[in-house]
Design a protein around this motif. Sequence first.
Motif, PDB file in Angstrom:
ATOM      1  N   ASP A  33       5.922  -2.942 -10.074  1.00 46.69           N
ATOM      2  CA  ASP A  33       4.836  -2.095 -10.040  1.00 46.69           C
ATOM      3  C   ASP A  33       4.626  -1.093  -8.759  1.00 46.69           C
ATOM      4  O   ASP A  33       4.170   0.240  -9.056  1.00 46.69           O
ATOM      5  CB  ASP A  33       3.509  -2.981  -9.969  1.00 46.69           C
ATOM      6  N   LYS A  34       4.988  -1.654  -7.792  1.00 43.11           N
ATOM      7  CA  LYS A  34       4.725  -0.603  -6.543  1.00 43.11           C
ATOM      8  C   LYS A  34       5.876   0.525  -6.593  1.00 43.11           C
ATOM      9  O   LYS A  34       5.404   1.669  -6.307  1.00 43.11           O
ATOM     10  CB  LYS A  34       5.076  -1.263  -5.170  1.00 43.11           C
ATOM     11  N   ARG A  86       7.166   1.514  -9.241  1.00 39.15           N
ATOM     12  CA  ARG A  86       6.745   2.512 -10.634  1.00 39.15           C
ATOM     13  C   ARG A  86       5.767   3.516 -10.000  1.00 39.15           C
ATOM     14  O   ARG A  86       5.980   4.576 -10.401  1.00 39.15           O
ATOM     15  CB  ARG A  86       6.441   1.669 -11.524  1.00 39.15           C
ATOM     16  N   THR A  87       4.820   2.880  -9.325  1.00 36.70           N
ATOM     17  CA  THR A  87       3.635   3.766  -8.748  1.00 36.70           C
ATOM     18  C   THR A  87       4.311   4.951  -7.965  1.00 36.70           C
ATOM     19  O   THR A  87       3.834   6.149  -7.875  1.00 36.70           O
ATOM     20  CB  THR A  87       2.609   2.981  -7.979  1.00 36.70           C
TER      21      THR A  87
END
Length: 831
Positions: free
Chosen positions: A272-273, A275-276
Amino acid sequence: MMEEQKKDIFTPWWTERNVPWRGNLFEGMILSEEDTGEKRIQKIRKGMLTRYKSGKRRLSFQWARSVTHSYMQTEGRHPAIRRALSIKKGLHEISIGLTEGQLLMGGASCGPHYVDFNPHFPALDFPRKGSCEELDRIYVYDKTELEAFQRDILPFWENKGRMDYFCMEMSENYQEAWKYLNDSQCYIPTVGGPLAHTIQDYKTVLQKGMLGVIADIREQIKSLDMTHPDGMKTLERRNQYEAMIIAGEAMIDYAQRNADYAQKLADAEPEDKRRTELVEMARICKKVPAYPAESWWEALQCFHFLRAATALIEGMDSHSAGRFDQYMLPWLQNDLENGTITRKKAQELLECLFLKWNESTAFTMGLGCPRGNNDKINISGMDELGRDCTNELSFMLLEAHAHVHLTDPALSVRVHHKTPEKLLICTLELLRLGGGLPLLLNDDAIVAGMTANCQVELKDARNYGDVGCQENVTDPNMTGADTSGRQNGGFFSLVKPIELALWNGINPQNGRQAGPKTGDVQSFLSMEAFMEAVGRQMEYAVEMNVIANNVNDYVFTAYYPSVWHNLMHPTPRRTGIDFVAGGAKYNWTGPLGIGLATAGDILAAVDTLIFKQKETAWPVLMEALKNNWTGYEALRQKCIQAPKYGCDDPYADNWSKRILDMWFSSLESYGTAHGGHFIGGLISMDSYITLGHQTGATPDGRRAGEHLSDSVAPSRYSDSRGITARHFSAARAIDTYHTTNGVTFNQRFSMTTVNTSRDIAKWADLVRTYMDAGGQQIQYLVVSAEDLKEAQKNPDEYRDLLVRVGGYSAVFVDLTKELQDSIMAREELAV
């Protein structure tokens, strides 16, 4: 096990090298070992150290193929349009890659750790066929791709390179200068390579966006009156403007391709991190450089795109970011004040930029010394009113180098009477880590030289930046004043005119009549008579060098218009005049003088032994030189014991000053092809080795083929009188009004001599004293002889050992043994 795992993620390089951290800089670090951002930086850095196969970089021919195919399709178009269209095709087709964890997109090659060959500026001995020994030493490449390149691409450029055009112009139209170039071995011309050593106008693109810049150029086109043209200039301007627009639009296209690539990575990213981060990177690349940057991250990404494009298009050699801590500060401050970024995140992004800088380096085939790009960032200094302008970004840049500690960017700290003591101490603390960065510049000397000798307006001079080794130009990011100063106008031996005077104009290395006949040496009954002959040889050598340099500039403008430079400098954008054809506000060309100490020591020895003490006579001395001192060792020892530059001896230092003043006086009397004049510098890189090989035995006791002295340091035969004596000699001998084109003064300390706060304070006092005496520049390498010897024996364990070679830093273990030995021979001094 946990400790080993932590070391894999983050192992401070200074811990592995047993370098103690202490002092002002490191007590106030923004990022520490415990910060996630610094773990990211060190993980990327660790992967960069090994590169490929013991430090080699991968060589790519992607850019060469795209550029060549474009030229094949545009025969008959205006030279500027042809170059612009090749830029468009190259930026549209080159591959895009991303190092794991990086926060900035794009690069100066087809991917991290690749070097893309630029066919516009081939190295002189690029292997067209046969042996690739030199290529194998530096690069990893696909042999099938190389064969295809040699078969399909290189034939198109046969007799079309800048070196080819230069040789044709010289041999056909300037035979006298051509003969001297080949027969004298007096200088090494820098032809065939790119137009380097510039500071570009990043600030305007950051503020307006590339679309805004293109809109301004279109307005200039509208102002052209084709019914009442200013001769052919109007039509020429139209082509230059159109070429700039094509290049600007190509840059926007490249950024959009990076945006698409980042989004593609984001779509496939499971974490997630990350990807952000990738989504944000894609957003930023869609925005800059097309539109104005509005955040620190956007400003850094925009700057990186523009810098990388300069390296890819115009050659990765000694371009400068200029006063980065001044014009980039508003974006940092705005984000910090608005709370849209933390100081730690801002530092992490800055260090990502430093890492990006090192992903691709200059194509060094034929140079014999792999190195970085030698791109600069200037730190601190005075503003246009003479006030100190140190700020928080100044210290962030020092910290970034402390963490990343690779060859690029090279940092220069501008020092003047109002420089805060904290900044100077922090700079010296950083120098303790080794690598020779930052180097220190004297604002008071450089500004005075620029205004007095180069007729630069005071506000522009105070906003100078140094480029390459230490050449100085105005920074257009500050006042809009740009400089087209082809600073590396070749390496000029200050020793060779003396040698030619000794042998009546005959070069003893090849037996050819290279210089004018200035008389049999035995006819010189006084030192002044001999100096008159030296002066005539010097004047002739300078005249021939000037012709070669002006022809070199003509070849640039006639065959290789500087399209990207034109786009990235304010005056060419306004006038439509090519950057090399007089398109900047200030224009000059600067050859570099080599062998200062050797030249001065020769004159001091001749005057002392023949005329003052009458220890020998011309026939005996000349026979000794002819036999390379064999059978004349006693006389050689007397020559070695004669007064030497570097010992704080006014008599010896003044002989070095006299040969310099003779060179400056002759050089500055000539005009350049782009409407400026010639200036001198004292920077050697590794040319003191090559020119030494081309020089016979000399009266200072030097044997034939031995190195000349390095930059402005004393020769190997100078007695050691301590560090202070060396500094005072340099300040006495060099009139810095004449060295706007730069000085590199190399000195080496061991770690033990700068190990306490008291040592650092004494060191700071030494710097201040040297600059008060008029010294222009100083660079210190802090490394022990033991470390250098160990690095030679175990190169894989010292991949992060950086050294100052001449005016640039390089990985010590990547250098040739001869160059390594030369650095090791520098005397280890104490403060």
